[in-house]
Design a protein around this motif. Structure first.
Motif, PDB file in Angstrom:
ATOM      1  N   UNK A  12       0.865  -1.179   0.000  1.00 21.46           N
ATOM      2  CA  UNK A  12       0.000   0.000   0.000  1.00 21.46           C
ATOM      3  C   UNK A  12       0.899   1.225   0.000  1.00 21.46           C
ATOM      4  N   UNK A  13       0.738   2.073  -1.011  1.00 21.06           N
ATOM      5  CA  UNK A  13       1.563   3.274  -1.117  1.00 21.06           C
ATOM      6  C   UNK A  13       0.887   4.247  -2.066  1.00 21.06           C
ATOM      7  N   UNK A  18       4.269   2.816  -7.070  1.00 18.60           N
ATOM      8  CA  UNK A  18       4.005   1.422  -7.449  1.00 18.60           C
ATOM      9  C   UNK A  18       5.266   0.717  -7.933  1.00 18.60           C
ATOM     10  N   UNK A  19       6.041   1.364  -8.775  1.00 21.21           N
ATOM     11  CA  UNK A  19       7.259   0.735  -9.294  1.00 21.21           C
ATOM     12  C   UNK A  19       8.208   0.375  -8.155  1.00 21.21           C
ATOM     13  N   UNK A  20       8.386   1.300  -7.204  1.00 24.23           N
ATOM     14  CA  UNK A  20       9.257   1.026  -6.060  1.00 24.23           C
ATOM     15  C   UNK A  20       8.731  -0.146  -5.249  1.00 24.23           C
ATOM     16  N   UNK A  24      10.498  -3.959  -4.628  1.00 21.79           N
ATOM     17  CA  UNK A  24      10.839  -4.530  -3.322  1.00 21.79           C
ATOM     18  C   UNK A  24      10.200  -5.897  -3.112  1.00 21.79           C
ATOM     19  N   UNK A  25       9.425  -6.363  -4.098  1.00 22.88           N
ATOM     20  CA  UNK A  25       8.906  -7.721  -4.056  1.00 22.88           C
ATOM     21  C   UNK A  25       7.407  -7.866  -3.920  1.00 22.88           C
ATOM     22  N   UNK A  26       6.669  -6.783  -3.794  1.00 25.66           N
ATOM     23  CA  UNK A  26       5.211  -6.900  -3.666  1.00 25.66           C
ATOM     24  C   UNK A  26       4.623  -7.471  -4.946  1.00 25.66           C
ATOM     25  N   UNK A  27       3.796  -8.505  -4.816  1.00 20.26           N
ATOM     26  CA  UNK A  27       3.129  -9.080  -5.993  1.00 20.26           C
ATOM     27  C   UNK A  27       1.985  -8.192  -6.449  1.00 20.26           C
ATOM     28  N   UNK A  28       1.307  -7.605  -5.466  1.00 17.37           N
ATOM     29  CA  UNK A  28       0.172  -6.732  -5.777  1.00 17.37           C
ATOM     30  C   UNK A  28       0.430  -5.366  -5.167  1.00 17.37           C
ATOM     31  N   UNK A  29      -0.292  -4.384  -5.686  1.00 16.38           N
ATOM     32  CA  UNK A  29      -0.141  -3.008  -5.234  1.00 16.38           C
ATOM     33  C   UNK A  29      -1.524  -2.387  -5.091  1.00 16.38           C
ATOM     34  N   UNK A  30      -1.669  -1.544  -4.080  1.00 21.21           N
ATOM     35  CA  UNK A  30      -2.890  -0.760  -3.953  1.00 21.21           C
ATOM     36  C   UNK A  30      -2.526   0.628  -3.450  1.00 21.21           C
ATOM     37  N   UNK A  31      -3.280   1.607  -3.902  1.00 23.40           N
ATOM     38  CA  UNK A  31      -3.078   2.965  -3.402  1.00 23.40           C
ATOM     39  C   UNK A  31      -4.144   3.311  -2.370  1.00 23.40           C
TER      40      UNK A  31
END
Length: 136
Positions: A12-13, A18-20, A24-31
């Motif tokens: 979550x960021x 998202x690219x960062x 770092x290894x996150x498979x999924x991303x959410x804002x």
């Protein structure tokens, strides 16, 4: 650390990070658009408290980063906080993982130890992306 241990991580960021987060290894991303109770566990490094707790499934786990400041347990969710203690063996393991490139550090700025007051002032300004490091 979680990715290194084989855990599927959702980061979550801010949208621009998202690219960062993925690097770092996150498979999924959410804002921030996370369905309630969708995670087995949450490490709340952003100090969201109740908002982060709401995303943990019943019986899951919430871990905050400020001791004694985690929200109260609800729906059988165990709540706790990261506690830092002196442990030379664990520190040596972390250093090894950094040296091997498994863990990445993010240093925003360095300051001479004599400039600690300047480092604190910079931190108070906000917007620091990474850690401020005092160098002897």
């Amino acid at each position: 650390m979680a990715v290194h241990r084989g855990i599927a991580v959702t980061g979550l960021a801010r949208e621009g990070d998202e690219e960062l987060v993925r690097s770092l290894g996150a498979r999924r991303f959410t804002d921030g658009a996370v369905a309630d109770r969708s995670f087995d566990a949450v490490l709340d490094a952003a100090v969201l408290g109740e908002r982060a707790l709401a995303s943990v499934r019943d019986g899951g786990r919430y871990v905050g980063v400020i001791p004694q400041a985690q929200p109260a347990s609800v729906r059988g969710v165990r709540t706790d906080a990261v506690e830092v203690g002196a442990d030379g063996a664990q520190l040596a393991d972390l250093v090894r993982l950094v040296d091997e490139g498994v863990l990445t550090t993010r240093v925003a700025e360095t300051f001479a130890l004599d400039d600690a007051a300047k480092a604190h002032a910079r931190l108070e300004e906000g917007g620091v992306r990474g850690r401020l490091v005092l160098v002897p």
